[in-house]
Design a protein around this motif. Structure first.
Motif, PDB file in Angstrom:
ATOM      1  N   ARG A 171       0.760  -1.344   0.020  1.00 24.60           N
ATOM      2  CA  ARG A 171       0.011   0.055   0.199  1.00 24.60           C
ATOM      3  C   ARG A 171       0.677   1.104  -0.078  1.00 24.60           C
ATOM      4  NH1 ARG A 171      -0.440   2.912   4.018  1.00 24.60           N
ATOM      5  NH2 ARG A 171      -0.211   1.348   5.687  1.00 24.60           N
ATOM      6  N   ARG A 172       2.075   1.220   0.832  1.00 26.55           N
ATOM      7  CA  ARG A 172       3.110   2.797   0.708  1.00 26.55           C
ATOM      8  C   ARG A 172       3.660   2.822  -0.283  1.00 26.55           C
ATOM      9  NH1 ARG A 172       6.404   0.516   5.933  1.00 26.55           N
ATOM     10  NH2 ARG A 172       7.400   2.521   5.186  1.00 26.55           N
ATOM     11  N   ALA A 173       3.730   1.333  -1.141  1.00 24.43           N
ATOM     12  CA  ALA A 173       4.510   1.528  -2.465  1.00 24.43           C
ATOM     13  C   ALA A 173       3.544   2.523  -3.558  1.00 24.43           C
ATOM     14  CB  ALA A 173       4.866   0.146  -3.627  1.00 24.43           C
ATOM     15  N   SER A 174       2.185   1.478  -3.595  1.00 28.13           N
ATOM     16  CA  SER A 174       0.619   2.831  -3.910  1.00 28.13           C
ATOM     17  C   SER A 174       0.618   3.811  -3.732  1.00 28.13           C
ATOM     18  CB  SER A 174      -0.239   1.924  -4.142  1.00 28.13           C
ATOM     19  OG  SER A 174      -1.078   2.392  -4.680  1.00 28.13           O
ATOM     20  N   ASP A 175       0.838   3.917  -2.517  1.00 27.22           N
ATOM     21  CA  ASP A 175       0.813   5.355  -1.839  1.00 27.22           C
ATOM     22  C   ASP A 175       2.153   6.743  -2.510  1.00 27.22           C
ATOM     23  OD1 ASP A 175      -1.588   5.390  -0.515  1.00 27.22           O
ATOM     24  OD2 ASP A 175      -0.495   5.087   1.281  1.00 27.22           O
ATOM     25  N   ARG A 176       3.427   5.744  -3.293  1.00 33.82           N
ATOM     26  CA  ARG A 176       4.250   6.721  -3.635  1.00 33.82           C
ATOM     27  C   ARG A 176       4.572   6.498  -4.944  1.00 33.82           C
ATOM     28  NH1 ARG A 176       9.249   4.670   0.420  1.00 33.82           N
ATOM     29  NH2 ARG A 176       8.316   5.245   2.548  1.00 33.82           N
ATOM     30  N   ASP A 177       3.468   5.733  -5.983  1.00 32.68           N
ATOM     31  CA  ASP A 177       3.853   5.649  -7.380  1.00 32.68           C
ATOM     32  C   ASP A 177       4.472   5.132  -7.300  1.00 32.68           C
ATOM     33  OD1 ASP A 177       1.278   5.909  -8.415  1.00 32.68           O
ATOM     34  OD2 ASP A 177       2.173   8.223  -8.775  1.00 32.68           O
ATOM     35  N   ALA A 178       5.256   4.100  -6.654  1.00 28.36           N
ATOM     36  CA  ALA A 178       6.779   3.796  -6.702  1.00 28.36           C
ATOM     37  C   ALA A 178       6.615   2.197  -7.796  1.00 28.36           C
ATOM     38  CB  ALA A 178       6.877   2.880  -5.186  1.00 28.36           C
ATOM     39  N   SER A 179       7.680   2.306  -8.499  1.00 29.18           N
ATOM     40  CA  SER A 179       7.453   0.623  -9.283  1.00 29.18           C
ATOM     41  C   SER A 179       8.107  -0.094  -8.852  1.00 29.18           C
ATOM     42  CB  SER A 179       9.463   0.818 -10.620  1.00 29.18           C
ATOM     43  OG  SER A 179       8.805   2.307 -11.168  1.00 29.18           O
ATOM     44  N   VAL A 180       7.053  -1.192  -9.128  1.00 34.73           N
ATOM     45  CA  VAL A 180       7.094  -2.913  -8.024  1.00 34.73           C
ATOM     46  C   VAL A 180       6.845  -3.091  -8.998  1.00 34.73           C
ATOM     47  CG1 VAL A 180       5.578  -4.122  -5.996  1.00 34.73           C
ATOM     48  CG2 VAL A 180       6.182  -1.192  -6.219  1.00 34.73           C
ATOM     49  N   ALA A 181       7.606  -4.779  -8.871  1.00 30.46           N
ATOM     50  CA  ALA A 181       6.978  -6.503  -9.192  1.00 30.46           C
ATOM     51  C   ALA A 181       6.729  -7.323  -8.729  1.00 30.46           C
ATOM     52  CB  ALA A 181       8.428  -6.046 -10.687  1.00 30.46           C
ATOM     53  N   VAL A 182       6.429  -8.074  -8.299  1.00 34.57           N
ATOM     54  CA  VAL A 182       6.107  -8.848  -7.272  1.00 34.57           C
ATOM     55  C   VAL A 182       6.313 -10.532  -7.745  1.00 34.57           C
ATOM     56  CG1 VAL A 182       4.532 -10.000  -6.046  1.00 34.57           C
ATOM     57  CG2 VAL A 182       4.289  -7.545  -6.563  1.00 34.57           C
ATOM     58  N   VAL A 183       6.860 -11.157  -7.068  1.00 36.52           N
ATOM     59  CA  VAL A 183       7.107 -12.775  -7.302  1.00 36.52           C
ATOM     60  C   VAL A 183       6.197 -13.751  -6.417  1.00 36.52           C
ATOM     61  CG1 VAL A 183       9.075 -14.683  -7.505  1.00 36.52           C
ATOM     62  CG2 VAL A 183       9.338 -11.529  -7.686  1.00 36.52           C
ATOM     63  N   LEU A 184       5.608 -14.322  -7.139  1.00 31.35           N
ATOM     64  CA  LEU A 184       4.781 -15.277  -5.833  1.00 31.35           C
ATOM     65  C   LEU A 184       5.548 -16.644  -6.444  1.00 31.35           C
ATOM     66  CD1 LEU A 184       2.076 -16.581  -4.603  1.00 31.35           C
ATOM     67  CD2 LEU A 184       1.411 -16.942  -7.029  1.00 31.35           C
ATOM     68  N   ASP A 185       6.127 -16.754  -5.153  1.00 30.53           N
ATOM     69  CA  ASP A 185       7.362 -17.908  -4.689  1.00 30.53           C
ATOM     70  C   ASP A 185       6.856 -18.913  -4.106  1.00 30.53           C
ATOM     71  OD1 ASP A 185      10.444 -18.822  -5.163  1.00 30.53           O
ATOM     72  OD2 ASP A 185      10.607 -17.840  -3.178  1.00 30.53           O
ATOM     73  N   ARG A 186       7.449 -20.477  -4.181  1.00 28.53           N
ATOM     74  CA  ARG A 186       7.373 -21.366  -3.488  1.00 28.53           C
ATOM     75  C   ARG A 186       5.858 -22.379  -3.543  1.00 28.53           C
ATOM     76  NH1 ARG A 186      11.091 -20.341   1.909  1.00 28.53           N
ATOM     77  NH2 ARG A 186      12.725 -20.950   0.246  1.00 28.53           N
ATOM     78  N   THR A 187       4.976 -21.892  -5.325  1.00 24.13           N
ATOM     79  CA  THR A 187       4.004 -22.068  -5.205  1.00 24.13           C
ATOM     80  C   THR A 187       3.414 -23.515  -5.884  1.00 24.13           C
ATOM     81  OG1 THR A 187       3.005 -20.289  -5.649  1.00 24.13           O
ATOM     82  CG2 THR A 187       1.059 -21.588  -5.747  1.00 24.13           C
ATOM     83  N   SER A 188       2.865 -24.496  -5.385  1.00 23.49           N
ATOM     84  CA  SER A 188       3.044 -25.719  -6.037  1.00 23.49           C
ATOM     85  C   SER A 188       1.981 -25.607  -7.449  1.00 23.49           C
ATOM     86  CB  SER A 188       2.028 -26.494  -4.818  1.00 23.49           C
ATOM     87  OG  SER A 188       0.414 -26.527  -5.341  1.00 23.49           O
ATOM     88  N   ASP A 189       2.424 -26.670  -7.989  1.00 18.59           N
ATOM     89  CA  ASP A 189       1.250 -25.842  -9.970  1.00 18.59           C
ATOM     90  C   ASP A 189      -0.059 -26.007  -9.490  1.00 18.59           C
ATOM     91  OD1 ASP A 189       4.078 -26.177 -10.900  1.00 18.59           O
ATOM     92  OD2 ASP A 189       3.931 -29.003 -11.510  1.00 18.59           O
ATOM     93  N   ASP A 190      -0.690 -26.779  -8.506  1.00 21.16           N
ATOM     94  CA  ASP A 190      -1.854 -27.024  -8.239  1.00 21.16           C
ATOM     95  C   ASP A 190      -2.409 -26.200  -7.929  1.00 21.16           C
ATOM     96  OD1 ASP A 190      -1.724 -30.254  -8.852  1.00 21.16           O
ATOM     97  OD2 ASP A 190      -2.165 -30.650  -7.198  1.00 21.16           O
ATOM     98  N   ALA A 191      -2.314 -25.389  -7.549  1.00 16.95           N
ATOM     99  CA  ALA A 191      -2.212 -23.845  -6.836  1.00 16.95           C
ATOM    100  C   ALA A 191      -2.178 -22.782  -7.235  1.00 16.95           C
ATOM    101  CB  ALA A 191      -1.803 -23.822  -4.994  1.00 16.95           C
ATOM    102  N   LEU A 192      -0.978 -22.760  -8.120  1.00 14.87           N
ATOM    103  CA  LEU A 192      -0.525 -21.760  -8.832  1.00 14.87           C
ATOM    104  C   LEU A 192      -1.291 -20.651  -9.589  1.00 14.87           C
ATOM    105  CD1 LEU A 192       1.668 -20.057  -9.612  1.00 14.87           C
ATOM    106  CD2 LEU A 192       1.955 -21.815 -11.893  1.00 14.87           C
ATOM    107  N   VAL A 193      -3.171 -21.434 -10.254  1.00 11.42           N
ATOM    108  CA  VAL A 193      -3.167 -20.416 -10.829  1.00 11.42           C
ATOM    109  C   VAL A 193      -4.322 -20.075  -9.804  1.00 11.42           C
ATOM    110  CG1 VAL A 193      -5.659 -20.926 -12.563  1.00 11.42           C
ATOM    111  CG2 VAL A 193      -3.568 -22.534 -13.113  1.00 11.42           C
ATOM    112  N   GLU A 194      -4.520 -20.750  -8.883  1.00 13.94           N
ATOM    113  CA  GLU A 194      -6.208 -20.275  -8.289  1.00 13.94           C
ATOM    114  C   GLU A 194      -4.720 -18.925  -7.654  1.00 13.94           C
ATOM    115  OE1 GLU A 194      -9.197 -21.123  -4.624  1.00 13.94           O
ATOM    116  OE2 GLU A 194      -8.184 -22.774  -5.438  1.00 13.94           O
ATOM    117  N   VAL A 195      -3.956 -19.363  -7.296  1.00 14.54           N
ATOM    118  CA  VAL A 195      -3.811 -18.449  -6.361  1.00 14.54           C
ATOM    119  C   VAL A 195      -2.946 -16.405  -7.055  1.00 14.54           C
ATOM    120  CG1 VAL A 195      -1.240 -18.124  -4.238  1.00 14.54           C
ATOM    121  CG2 VAL A 195      -2.737 -19.872  -4.261  1.00 14.54           C
TER     122      VAL A 195
END
Length: 575
Positions: free
Chosen positions: A201-225
């Motif tokens: 949220r603070r990143a959004s408030d600052r208009d910061a450049s952001v990327a997100v990595v969804l890590d350690r997620t099983s193949d079964d749960a990947l799409v839903e998560v």
């Protein structure tokens, strides 16, 4: 959700004078005195540190070097896999991984050897020390040059921002504030935790450049998560961030994941390293967001400083009103007949004789002298000592009561209570006030005697003054001062029970009515000045604990001027 190709550029212009203006704002923010414990001051101080660090660690040095290598700060929750991701990006172990938390104890900055000088120079994060190895020292970064990374992009493995170690959390915040690009790492087990979203949220408030990595997620749960995470990002104003997925797998002995698992992240970073224009766009976007955020935060600091000013003024007025009142009350008591009671009055009556003396007020000076010294059962010294003792005790009493009054007033507010706790004993007068009060009484007596002696040096009154004696005349003047104004007549004689009129009549006969008025006024002014000095020094014990009002006013002006210098209407964000 934007595909992991590029962060959309945001128009930003580095205007002439902006660098100088932001340097001035950084100095003004650092100099903002938030010293009183007003409600919410810890929040205000945290904001001050945040703005000062971001301006000093990132905004100003980055403006000076727009084309410098891109700093990607990798942050996330405990156990999200940040260190493993950094190792995998680099291709070898550069940062520790494991189950012991917190794993990242010393932040690790990895860059290409060609970029060593930039990061070693300390232009970014100038207050953070560099080291070549892991260190337990606070405010330290381990710097590693690695040829498997690409020139133009550096990766920094930050401590967990939900670490159990407060120092680690503070360092994580500072590093994120100095990032050109925030690379947030989360996992299927942690992506919905509150702490990461506070940072996002603070990143959004600052208009910061952001990327997100969804890590350690099983193949079964990947799409839903991933779908749920993308929806949450959109709800938090981060719909345009790049989102990557890293499947659940085991790293090798070097702490590196299979190349295919992290290929998307590596390809994206490699593209940024090769595209100077894209790197510049990311830097300018983050800079503009940081600048606008810092300006808005500085305006909040204006309010925090105003609360400090109001609190300091209230505490100052408490002190000044009490001690001005103490001085006024004591001068009133010293000149309204209060002193002519008890021992002082008894000794004076012994000195001048009984009330019979009032029947002889019209007789000559010789008759007065005969009457005074013919029947006096006591000398002027006894009156003098009684007067000095009475004045001494009255000063002590008023000084003690003033200290109690100020302490009660300060105890009624949080900043006042804290100051009283820090400086014990302020509810009592200072330790040397007894000695000083006695000295004031005796020095005032000497000043009164000098006035009489100077007045008696006049040729016309010299003989009469000598016949009366300096001590007797001086004591008479003290009594007249205690009785009130010069020229007591009629009903005014009741102020001192009539006995002070004898001293007035004697002084009039020796020096003349007009001279006596001047003597009484000067003696009273002299006593007032001495008491004012005493009470001012007593008040200074409290005032010394408060911020200097001139410095507060200067800090306010400097902060306002610094904000105005960089707060251009066309640069403001519309939300």
């Amino acid at each position: 959700m934007t595909e992991p190709t590029a962060i959309p550029p945001r128009e930003a212009v580095v205007e002439d004078g902006l660098l100088q203006g932001l340097s001035g704002l950084a100095a003004a923010v650092v100099a903002t005195p938030l010293v009183l414990e007003v409600p919410g001051v810890e929040r205000d101080r945290a904001l001050q540190r945040e703005v000062a660090e971001q301006l000093g660690d990132y905004v100003v040095p980055r403006l000076e070097n727009i084309g410098a290598p891109l700093l990607v700060v990798v942050g996330g929750s405990t156990g999200a896999g940040k260190s493993t991701l950094v190792n995998s990006i680099v291709g070898r172990r550069v940062t520790a991984t494991g189950v012991l938390r917190p794993t990242t104890r010393t932040p690790v900055l990895v860059h290409h050897p060609a970029d060593t000088e930039w990061f070693r120079s300390g232009r970014i994060l100038p207050e953070v020390a560099r080291t070549g190895s892991n260190s337990r020292r606070a405010n330290t970064i381990r710097q590693v040059a690695c040829s498997t990374l690409w020139p133009g992009v550096a990766v920094l493995d930050a401590p967990d921002f939900d670490s159990i170690d407060e120092t680690n959390r503070e360092m994580a915040e500072q590093l994120l504030g100095a990032a050109d690009l925030w690379l947030f790492v989360t996992s299927a087990a942690r992506y919905a935790d509150q702490v990461p979203w506070d940072y996002l949220r603070r990143a959004s408030d600052r208009d910061a450049s952001v990327a997100v990595v969804l890590d350690r997620t099983s193949d079964d749960a990947l799409v839903e998560v991933r779908r749920h995470l993308a929806r949450m990002l959109s709800e938090h104003g981060l719909s345009d961030v790049a989102l990557f997925s890293v499947p659940e797998s085991s790293p090798d002995s070097e702490g590196v994941l299979p190349a295919g698992d992290v290929s998307q992240v590596i390809t994206w970073l490699r593209m940024l390293a090769d595209d100077e224009a894209q790197r510049r766009a990311i830097v300018l976007r983050t800079l503009q967001g940081a600048i606008l955020h810092d300006i808005e935060s500085s305006r909040r600091l204006e309010g925090a400083l105003a609360r400090q000013v109001d609190a300091a003024e209230k505490l100052r007025k408490d002190v000044e009103s009490v001690y001005l009142g103490a001085h006024r009350d004591l001068m009133t008591a010293a000149t309204d007949g209060t002193m002519l009671r008890g021992e002082v009055l008894a000794r004076w009556q012994d000195f001048v004789g009984s009330g019979e003396i009032f029947r002889k007020l019209e007789r000559s000076v010789g008759s007065w002298r005969d009457r005074l010294f013919k029947r006096k059962p006591a000398g002027p010294d006894e009156v003098e000592e009684a007067a000095l003792s009475g004045l001494h005790l009255m000063i002590l009493d008023r000084a003690e009561r003033a200290a109690e009054e100020v302490s009660r007033a300060w105890d009624g507010s949080e900043p006042g209570r804290v100051l009283l706790d820090r400086q014990r004993g302020l509810d009592r007068a200072s330790r040397d006030v007894r000695v000083r009060a006695e000295r004031i009484a005796r020095e005032w007596r000497e000043a009164v005697f000098e006035l009489v002696a100077e007045q008696g040096a006049d040729k016309k009154s010299k003989a009469r003054a000598l016949s009366l004696g300096v001590n007797a005349a001086g004591v008479s003047l003290m009594v007249v001062v205690f009785a009130g104004t010069a020229g007591l007549t009629g009903a005014e004689l009741g102020i001192a029970g009539g006995t002070a009129a004898a001293g007035q009549a004697v002084l009039n006969a020796v020096f003349g009515d007009q001279a006596v008025r001047a003597l009484v006024e000067e003696a009273a002014r002299d006593l007032s000045r001495r008491l004012e000095d005493l009470f001012q020094s007593e008040a200074d014990r409290y005032l010394a604990l408060l911020p200097d009002p001139n410095k507060l006013e200067t800090a306010q002006w400097q902060l306002q001027a610094a904000i105005a210098a960089v707060d251009k209407p066309r640069g403001r964000r519309s939300r």
